[in-house]
Design a protein around this motif. Structure first.
Motif, PDB file in Angstrom:
ATOM      1  N   GLU A  37     -14.554  -4.801   4.933  1.00 33.21           N
ATOM      2  CA  GLU A  37     -15.024  -3.734   4.203  1.00 33.21           C
ATOM      3  C   GLU A  37     -15.057  -2.990   3.328  1.00 33.21           C
ATOM      4  O   GLU A  37     -13.458  -2.445   3.940  1.00 33.21           O
ATOM      5  N   PRO A  38     -14.734  -2.136   1.886  1.00 37.38           N
ATOM      6  CA  PRO A  38     -13.810  -1.387   1.443  1.00 37.38           C
ATOM      7  C   PRO A  38     -13.563  -0.452   2.487  1.00 37.38           C
ATOM      8  O   PRO A  38     -14.648   0.133   3.191  1.00 37.38           O
ATOM      9  N   PHE A  39     -12.512   0.330   1.653  1.00 33.80           N
ATOM     10  CA  PHE A  39     -12.280   1.557   2.459  1.00 33.80           C
ATOM     11  C   PHE A  39     -11.994   2.643   1.283  1.00 33.80           C
ATOM     12  O   PHE A  39     -11.780   2.402   0.534  1.00 33.80           O
ATOM     13  N   GLU A  40     -12.757   3.965   1.811  1.00 32.83           N
ATOM     14  CA  GLU A  40     -12.484   4.870   0.812  1.00 32.83           C
ATOM     15  C   GLU A  40     -11.826   5.768   0.904  1.00 32.83           C
ATOM     16  O   GLU A  40     -12.226   6.493   2.427  1.00 32.83           O
ATOM     17  N   ILE A  41     -10.391   6.066   0.787  1.00 29.47           N
ATOM     18  CA  ILE A  41      -9.684   7.336   1.013  1.00 29.47           C
ATOM     19  C   ILE A  41      -8.960   7.787  -0.625  1.00 29.47           C
ATOM     20  O   ILE A  41      -8.895   7.391  -1.301  1.00 29.47           O
ATOM     21  N   ASP A  42      -9.328   9.262  -0.051  1.00 29.28           N
ATOM     22  CA  ASP A  42      -8.871  10.094  -1.344  1.00 29.28           C
ATOM     23  C   ASP A  42      -9.688   9.458  -2.797  1.00 29.28           C
ATOM     24  O   ASP A  42      -8.442   9.632  -3.296  1.00 29.28           O
ATOM     25  N   GLY A  43     -10.448   9.681  -2.354  1.00 25.13           N
ATOM     26  CA  GLY A  43     -11.646   8.969  -3.643  1.00 25.13           C
ATOM     27  C   GLY A  43     -11.202   7.036  -4.313  1.00 25.13           C
ATOM     28  O   GLY A  43     -11.457   6.836  -5.201  1.00 25.13           O
ATOM     29  N   LYS A  44     -10.380   6.454  -3.534  1.00 21.25           N
ATOM     30  CA  LYS A  44     -10.078   5.377  -4.134  1.00 21.25           C
ATOM     31  C   LYS A  44     -10.295   4.181  -2.923  1.00 21.25           C
ATOM     32  O   LYS A  44     -10.676   4.226  -1.690  1.00 21.25           O
ATOM     33  N   HIS A  45     -11.194   3.135  -3.628  1.00 14.50           N
ATOM     34  CA  HIS A  45     -11.793   2.014  -2.184  1.00 14.50           C
ATOM     35  C   HIS A  45     -10.385   1.459  -2.819  1.00 14.50           C
ATOM     36  O   HIS A  45     -10.168   0.376  -3.519  1.00 14.50           O
ATOM     37  N   GLN A  93       1.156   8.528   2.960  1.00 16.69           N
ATOM     38  CA  GLN A  93       0.181   9.398   3.446  1.00 16.69           C
ATOM     39  C   GLN A  93      -1.246   8.828   3.363  1.00 16.69           C
ATOM     40  O   GLN A  93      -2.150   8.255   3.999  1.00 16.69           O
ATOM     41  N   PHE A  94      -1.036   7.837   2.251  1.00 20.29           N
ATOM     42  CA  PHE A  94      -2.552   6.921   1.696  1.00 20.29           C
ATOM     43  C   PHE A  94      -2.523   5.544   3.394  1.00 20.29           C
ATOM     44  O   PHE A  94      -3.782   5.828   3.317  1.00 20.29           O
ATOM     45  N   GLY A  95      -1.122   5.189   3.524  1.00 17.66           N
ATOM     46  CA  GLY A  95      -1.543   4.338   4.285  1.00 17.66           C
ATOM     47  C   GLY A  95      -1.537   4.707   5.657  1.00 17.66           C
ATOM     48  O   GLY A  95      -1.614   3.883   6.334  1.00 17.66           O
ATOM     49  N   ASP A  96      -1.347   6.190   6.389  1.00 17.88           N
ATOM     50  CA  ASP A  96      -1.174   6.275   7.345  1.00 17.88           C
ATOM     51  C   ASP A  96      -2.680   6.302   7.529  1.00 17.88           C
ATOM     52  O   ASP A  96      -3.517   6.117   8.289  1.00 17.88           O
ATOM     53  N   VAL A 153       0.767  -1.624  -0.060  1.00 15.53           N
ATOM     54  CA  VAL A 153       0.538  -0.136   0.273  1.00 15.53           C
ATOM     55  C   VAL A 153       1.214   1.167   0.046  1.00 15.53           C
ATOM     56  O   VAL A 153       0.297   2.148  -0.510  1.00 15.53           O
ATOM     57  N   ASN A 154       1.928   1.378   0.912  1.00 17.04           N
ATOM     58  CA  ASN A 154       2.823   2.435   0.726  1.00 17.04           C
ATOM     59  C   ASN A 154       3.814   2.228  -0.487  1.00 17.04           C
ATOM     60  O   ASN A 154       4.121   3.466  -0.846  1.00 17.04           O
ATOM     61  N   ASP A 155       4.024   1.587  -1.067  1.00 15.50           N
ATOM     62  CA  ASP A 155       4.472   1.560  -2.240  1.00 15.50           C
ATOM     63  C   ASP A 155       4.141   2.114  -2.968  1.00 15.50           C
ATOM     64  O   ASP A 155       4.044   2.777  -4.273  1.00 15.50           O
ATOM     65  N   ALA A 156       2.530   1.925  -3.539  1.00 18.40           N
ATOM     66  CA  ALA A 156       1.527   1.796  -4.270  1.00 18.40           C
ATOM     67  C   ALA A 156       0.929   3.124  -4.664  1.00 18.40           C
ATOM     68  O   ALA A 156       0.942   4.099  -5.501  1.00 18.40           O
ATOM     69  N   PHE A 157       0.556   3.860  -3.036  1.00 13.87           N
ATOM     70  CA  PHE A 157      -0.156   4.514  -3.088  1.00 13.87           C
ATOM     71  C   PHE A 157       0.578   5.606  -2.406  1.00 13.87           C
ATOM     72  O   PHE A 157      -0.504   6.953  -2.081  1.00 13.87           O
ATOM     73  N   SER A 213       0.075 -13.739  -6.928  1.00 14.70           N
ATOM     74  CA  SER A 213      -0.731 -12.792  -5.899  1.00 14.70           C
ATOM     75  C   SER A 213       0.165 -11.996  -6.304  1.00 14.70           C
ATOM     76  O   SER A 213      -0.261 -10.416  -5.572  1.00 14.70           O
ATOM     77  N   MET A 214       1.629 -11.754  -6.924  1.00 18.61           N
ATOM     78  CA  MET A 214       2.340 -11.003  -6.685  1.00 18.61           C
ATOM     79  C   MET A 214       1.545  -9.231  -8.104  1.00 18.61           C
ATOM     80  O   MET A 214       1.841  -7.730  -7.783  1.00 18.61           O
ATOM     81  N   LEU A 215       1.067  -9.654  -8.620  1.00 21.74           N
ATOM     82  CA  LEU A 215      -0.071  -9.317  -9.479  1.00 21.74           C
ATOM     83  C   LEU A 215      -0.592  -8.542  -8.930  1.00 21.74           C
ATOM     84  O   LEU A 215      -0.780  -7.400  -8.821  1.00 21.74           O
ATOM     85  N   ILE A 216      -1.671  -9.177  -8.105  1.00 25.44           N
ATOM     86  CA  ILE A 216      -2.515  -8.035  -7.119  1.00 25.44           C
ATOM     87  C   ILE A 216      -1.928  -7.506  -6.128  1.00 25.44           C
ATOM     88  O   ILE A 216      -2.682  -6.013  -5.947  1.00 25.44           O
ATOM     89  N   GLU A 217      -0.965  -7.074  -5.346  1.00 23.62           N
ATOM     90  CA  GLU A 217      -0.067  -6.558  -4.490  1.00 23.62           C
ATOM     91  C   GLU A 217       0.507  -4.931  -4.847  1.00 23.62           C
ATOM     92  O   GLU A 217       0.170  -4.102  -4.704  1.00 23.62           O
ATOM     93  N   ASP A 218       0.841  -5.215  -6.472  1.00 19.20           N
ATOM     94  CA  ASP A 218       0.998  -4.059  -6.713  1.00 19.20           C
ATOM     95  C   ASP A 218       1.480  -4.062  -8.423  1.00 19.20           C
ATOM     96  O   ASP A 218       2.504  -4.322  -9.397  1.00 19.20           O
ATOM     97  N   VAL A 219       0.193  -3.884  -9.073  1.00 14.69           N
ATOM     98  CA  VAL A 219       0.386  -4.317 -10.203  1.00 14.69           C
ATOM     99  C   VAL A 219       1.360  -3.776 -11.195  1.00 14.69           C
ATOM    100  O   VAL A 219       1.788  -3.715 -12.332  1.00 14.69           O
ATOM    101  N   GLN A 220       1.200  -1.925 -10.709  1.00 12.31           N
ATOM    102  CA  GLN A 220       1.867  -0.924 -11.911  1.00 12.31           C
ATOM    103  C   GLN A 220       3.113  -1.421 -12.145  1.00 12.31           C
ATOM    104  O   GLN A 220       4.266  -1.518 -12.208  1.00 12.31           O
ATOM    105  N   ASN A 221       3.952  -1.410 -10.543  1.00 12.43           N
ATOM    106  CA  ASN A 221       5.429  -1.726 -10.614  1.00 12.43           C
ATOM    107  C   ASN A 221       5.760  -3.627 -11.412  1.00 12.43           C
ATOM    108  O   ASN A 221       7.109  -3.109 -12.216  1.00 12.43           O
TER     109      ASN A 221
END
Length: 609
Positions: free
Chosen positions: A284-292, A222-225, A215-219, A477-485
């Motif tokens: 249940e989904p979290f909504e943070i900065d417009g992201k679910h 601040q998003f992680g906090d 989460v920290n790597d991808a977003f 599982s690596m795809l789900i964790e951080d697709v873009q990277n």
């Protein structure tokens, strides 16, 4: 008459002299009074200037508690003038509760002649709240009677606020506001003592968020906090006032549940029910900065009665249970049992021995062939093996998870890739073996390591290393964790000729959208679907679907775990063109397989001969 006139003249002269003297005395006295008055006024002005320059609230009240003096600080506090304060009481400036508290201290001074020092929290009529450290002393006349009080108050509101912040930072987590380790230990001590006193069972739950580092790597942090804060709020919704939720660092949370039940078995059921409720709530989904964002957790539970060793042992037991839960994957709850300690001792010994094996080059590897539908060998997969002098042979299923958990998988993976490069260099000298592909499994932690791409680049730039023959196997599982990277790194290595295969396909969460993004060339069907392909219709359907998916996307498909001729024949009938498994050859040393392949001219017959 003459005598009378003379007497009158004398009287008038004396009167004039007396009057002149009296007037002179009066004027002299008035002058002195004026001087004294001027001096007194100057003294009062100087005194008032001094009192107004002091950073304190100074005042005098008479026996009726009416203000007789107030300096500038008091006037500023009450938002009025010094003159307007005179003659008024506290009821003109403060709320009823404040007036009652002030009156209580003031009367101790006025009626009993006491010197009073106390903290006073005052709320003005405008609602402003301040806390003061006040000292009040009696003023007495010549007979010793108290005629007034003099007070000096210092505003300590800011000091108390800073003290409160420091105290909060000492006992509470700065990100989530939950208890930190210091406060947790204190609360847990009290909870254990309370459980012994009341015979009511309690539980300690260790909670871990899956893939939080991603989460920290991808977003970003601040998003992680924000995610951690939302997780904390949901935890607080589930706990009672007597319970404690704490964050120990990163994504590690702990919850103390007190007063569960007097019956241990029922208390265990209550703790499990609470853990299930938390898993559902956090899923249940979290909504943070417009992201679910959807997260998952693993939970380790230990009951208070599981230990007689105190707080630290209880925390360790919860961590052991959590480690066991994490091995099972997301949404798992595990309760502590004594055998876990034995596993930890074994794990500690394994880790120490593995570090020693790395330093002394005691690891080795086997190769297992991969064949096409004509049983012609097209490549091999490198498989890490380890035999320790004291521990004996340790299977990969035991040492690989420890390597993952401790981070040793990164240097171990680099060692295996180095061995792959040396094998490829040796085979380049052999016309029969030079075109074989060499596959190496890459762990998620290794792939995400900052130096991974540069390390692969160094390997393929070595002499006689053909990058197009190096095949890296990654998991879904690596795809789900951080697709873009993941896509970015695979694309970069693709540019240099390295190929990628998606390992254990069908067991994870990869969707078509991910597959479309990834520059991979092959899908590897997990052996769990091959094992019962002849008897389980569902497995046959899954394999058929993967083969069809591969054809439609232009990807090669290889089946692993092929152990019988019947399985190989059925896979061939279904259109599978590549195989790996015991039927075609068990893992063995590269020297042994080199000899066999040279003898068979790269062809493997039934049963791996």
């Amino acid at each position: 008459a003459l005598r009378t006139n003379e007497q009158r003249a004398v009287f008038v002269g004396v009167f004039r002299i007396a009057l002149t003297g009296t007037l002179a005395f009066v004027w002299t006295l008035r002058g002195r009074v004026n001087v004294k008055s001027t001096q007194l006024q100057l003294s009062e002005n100087r005194f008032s200037t001094v009192l107004n320059s002091v950073e304190a609230y100074i005042y005098i009240k008479d026996r009726d508690l009416r203000y007789q003096y107030a300096n500038r600080m008091v006037a500023d506090l009450l938002q009025t003038t010094e003159t307007d304060i005179i003659g008024k009481t506290d009821s003109d400036f403060f709320d009823d509760k404040t007036c009652a508290n002030l009156r209580q201290n003031d009367l101790r001074v006025i009626e009993k002649g006491e010197r009073v020092s106390d903290e006073e929290t005052n709320v003005t009529a405008t609602g402003e709240k301040r806390t003061f450290l006040s000292t009040k002393i009696p003023l007495k006349d010549a007979r010793g009677n108290v005629y007034a009080l003099s007070g000096i108050s210092t505003d300590i509101s800011e000091h108390l606020h800073i003290q409160e912040q420091l105290n909060h930072a000492r006992f509470y987590d700065t990100v989530t506001g939950l208890a930190n380790r210091r406060l947790l230990l204190d609360r847990l001590e009290h909870a254990l003592a309370n459980a012994q006193r009341t015979d009511y069972e309690g539980a300690l739950l260790a909670i871990d968020l899956h893939d939080f580092s991603v989460v920290n790597d991808a977003f970003g942090h601040q998003f992680g906090d924000q995610l951690l804060q939302e997780v904390a709020r949901r935890m607080e919704r589930l706990i009672d006032e007597a319970d404690t939720a704490a964050r120990l660092g990163a994504d590690d949370f702990v919850v103390v549940l007190e007063n569960l039940n007097g019956d241990r078995e029922q208390a265990i059921l209550d703790a499990r029910q609470w853990a299930h409720a938390l898993i559902e709530l956090l899923h249940e989904p979290f909504e943070i900065d417009g992201k679910h964002y959807v997260t998952s957790v693993s939970i380790g539970v230990t009951m208070f009665s599981d230990t007689e060793g105190g707080v630290e042992v209880l925390i360790r037991n919860a961590d052991l249970a959590l480690a066991d839960a994490k091995q099972e994957g997301p949404h798992t709850i595990r309760f502590f049992n004594p055998s876990m300690q034995e596993n930890v001792s074994r794990r500690v010994n394994l880790e120490s021995a593995m570090r020693n094996a790395l330093e002394n080059n005691h690891f080795h590897f086997f190769v297992q062939p991969q064949v096409d539908s004509q049983h012609h060998v097209t490549g091999v997969e490198l498989l890490m093996r380890w035999s320790d002098a004291e521990l004996g042979y340790v299977p990969p299923s035991e040492f690989i998870p420890v390597a993952e958990a401790t981070g040793l998988i990164v240097p171990m993976g680099e060692w295996l890739l180095g061995e792959a490069a040396r094998l490829m260099q040796r085979w380049q000298e052999d016309p029969l073996l030079r075109d074989l592909t060499v596959a190496v499994n890459i762990s998620a932690k290794q792939f995400r390591h900052a130096g991974f791409v540069d390390m692969i680049k160094r390997i393929i730039q070595q002499p006689n290393v053909n990058a197009s023959l190096l095949e890296l196997e990654i998991t879904e599982s690596m795809l789900i964790e951080d697709v873009q990277n993941t896509v970015r790194r695979i694309a970069k290595l693709n540019e240099w000729g390295v190929r990628f295969s998606l390992d254990d396909f069908g067991t994870g969460y990869a969707s078509l959208s991910y597959l479309k993004q990834l520059p991979i060339y092959q899908l590897k069907i997990d052996q769990s679907f091959i094992r019962d392909i002849l008897t389980d219709t569902n497995d046959e359907i899954i394999v058929s679907t993967i083969l069809g998916l591969g054809r439609s996307m232009g990807l090669e498909v290889i089946a692993e775990g092929v152990e019988t001729a019947q399985q190989a024949r059925r896979l061939n009938e279904m259109g599978c063109a590549k195989y790996q498994g015991f039927h075609f050859g068990r893992p063995a040393s590269p020297v042994e397989w080199e000899a066999r392949l040279r003898e068979s001219r790269l062809t493997i017959y039934a049963g791996g001969n």
